[in-house]
Design an enzyme around this catalytic site. Structure first.
Site, PDB file in Angstrom:
ATOM      1  N   LYS A 180      34.616  58.418 -15.425  1.00  0.00           N
ATOM      2  CA  LYS A 180      33.887  57.789 -14.326  1.00  0.00           C
ATOM      3  C   LYS A 180      34.342  58.489 -13.053  1.00  0.00           C
ATOM      4  O   LYS A 180      35.546  58.483 -12.743  1.00  0.00           O
ATOM      5  CB  LYS A 180      34.227  56.294 -14.230  1.00  0.00           C
ATOM      6  CG  LYS A 180      33.730  55.458 -15.399  1.00  0.00           C
ATOM      7  CD  LYS A 180      34.224  54.021 -15.301  1.00  0.00           C
ATOM      8  CE  LYS A 180      33.726  53.199 -16.481  1.00  0.00           C
ATOM      9  NZ  LYS A 180      34.454  51.931 -16.630  1.00  0.00           N
ATOM     10  N   LYS A 234      31.891  44.550 -25.487  1.00  0.00           N
ATOM     11  CA  LYS A 234      33.195  44.182 -24.952  1.00  0.00           C
ATOM     12  C   LYS A 234      33.899  43.350 -26.019  1.00  0.00           C
ATOM     13  O   LYS A 234      33.268  42.479 -26.648  1.00  0.00           O
ATOM     14  CB  LYS A 234      33.033  43.343 -23.686  1.00  0.00           C
ATOM     15  CG  LYS A 234      32.460  44.116 -22.507  1.00  0.00           C
ATOM     16  CD  LYS A 234      33.481  45.071 -21.902  1.00  0.00           C
ATOM     17  CE  LYS A 234      32.925  45.741 -20.644  1.00  0.00           C
ATOM     18  NZ  LYS A 234      33.861  46.749 -20.101  1.00  0.00           N
TER      19      LYS A 234
HETATM   20 MG    MG Z   1      35.814  50.711 -20.251  1.00  0.00          MG
END
Ligand code: MG
Length: 373
Positions: free
Chosen positions: A266, A163
């Site tokens: 997703k 991240k």
């Molecule tokens: Mg992502």
């Protein structure tokens, strides 16, 4: 298939390590499972919404509420519901793709178990094991980050996602490259944190070009496709979109505009695994590689992700880590990875179901929904 009833199960599952994103930290996975009961088989689905509306607008309390109030009743009044039919039956309810995806998954799983067919086979999967990676959240220091990654590398992972956010980008990436070299496939995810960033923050994205990254994911705002296209023209590192890709149409538009050259898929984000296959198909037709993202799923969601990632176009490793990266005890038999590869479970439907003893221990609330109330 007549649905006799639907059960919503809330699970409280402590995470092995808290997952820190730029705006929230999840120490306990507040998971939401759906069990659908039909005369011929039961099916399972998992809603991937997080506890708080920080990834997208959905959150787990809201998802449970919309399922009970608006979505489940639309399925329960019908005498013949199929996996394919769930999306159309729920289409008049706006939004809530993660809640819809969980219901579709459960109905599809029941249908496939009754038919004796695996989810991967139904979706058109072409492999029985998939390459997987691990996602690492924000850490308090570079040293802590390197230690966490060293643990994953020791476990056999060969692809790591970090991240990033303004102020935590070039330095950690450079440190990871220096420590682990170029054999480690490395990619970064900004979760839109460079939206509205100043010139110097954006210059850091340019600087990331020096580190041979697989991709940079969702640097700008969800609706800023033009900005992503302009940035993509500047960067050598491929831009991948996650939050922006909410449907097949959104994927087509983003690719057409040149806003991305890779897509993170997703199923929860696009409203279900069947729409996820359609997103995969349009990406594949246009030569855009895809990979399967992760949402701190239990073994139920993980099994469904593996089936999806077995499709031809999933040419990059997914965020589908071993169960023990998340939970000491998963609700299903644990998924393992060896050398960055994970086997698909055998068997009909998603191929796994919750272990009764574990479910008893972690389930904190059950709600039964049926046509008779
Ligand atoms: Mg992502």
């Amino acid at each position: 298939m007549k649905i006799e009833g639907l059960e919503l199960l809330r699970l409280r599952m402590p995470l092995v390590t808290p997952f820190r994103s730029s705006s929230a930290s999840e120490a306990v996975r507040d998971a939401l499972l759906v069990r659908v009961v039909t005369p011929s088989a039961e099916g399972w689905g998992e809603c991937v919404a997080l506890s708080h509306p920080t990834y997208t607008s959905e959150y787990v309390d809201g998802a449970a509420s919309i399922m009970a109030t608006y979505l489940a009743p639309r399925l329960l009044v019908h005498n013949d519901v199929t996996g394919e039919g769930v999306g159309p039956l729920l289409a008049d309810v706006q939004g809530h793709p993660m809640a819809k995806a969980a219901l579709e998954m459960a109905v599809l799983d029941a249908e496939l178990r009754a038919d004796g067919e695996s989810l991967a086979a139904r979706l058109g999967g072409v492999r029985d094991r998939v390459e997987v990676g691990v996602a690492v959240g924000f850490e308090p220091s570079i040293e802590a980050l390197l230690e966490v990654i060293a643990g994953h590398v020791d476990d056999g992972y060969r692809r790591v996602k970090l991240k990033i956010a303004p102020g935590w980008d070039v330095e950690p990436v450079a440190a990871v490259r220096e420590r682990f070299g170029h054999d480690l496939a490395l990619q970064v995810d900004a979760n839109s944190s460079y939206a509205g960033a100043d010139r110097s923050a954006l210059a850091a994205l340019d600087a990331l070009d020096d580190f041979d990254l697989v991709l940079v994911e969702q640097p700008l705002a969800v609706d800023d496709l033009v900005g992503h296209a302009a940035l993509g023209a500047d960067l050598r590192t491929p831009i991948c979109l996650d939050e922006s890709i909410t449907s097949t149409g959104a994927a087509e538009t983003a690719i057409e505009l040149g806003a991305c050259s890779v897509v993170n898929i997703k199923a929860g984000r696009v409203g279900g695994v069947l729409e996820a296959v359609r997103v995969h198909d349009v990406c594949r037709q246009r030569g855009v590689p895809v990979w399967c993202g992760g949402m701190l799923e239990t073994g139920i969601g993980r099994a469904a992700n593996l089936a999806l990632a077995s499709l031809e176009g999933f040419t990059l490793p997914g965020d589908i880590s071993a169960s023990r990266r998340y939970f000491d005890v998963d609700v299903t038999p644990p998924f393992e990875q060896v050398g960055g590869w994970m086997d698909l479970p055998a068997g009909p439907g998603i191929g796994v179901e919750p272990l009764e003893g574990v479910l008893e221990e972690v389930c904190v609330h059950r709600q039964w929904l049926s046509a008779s109330g």
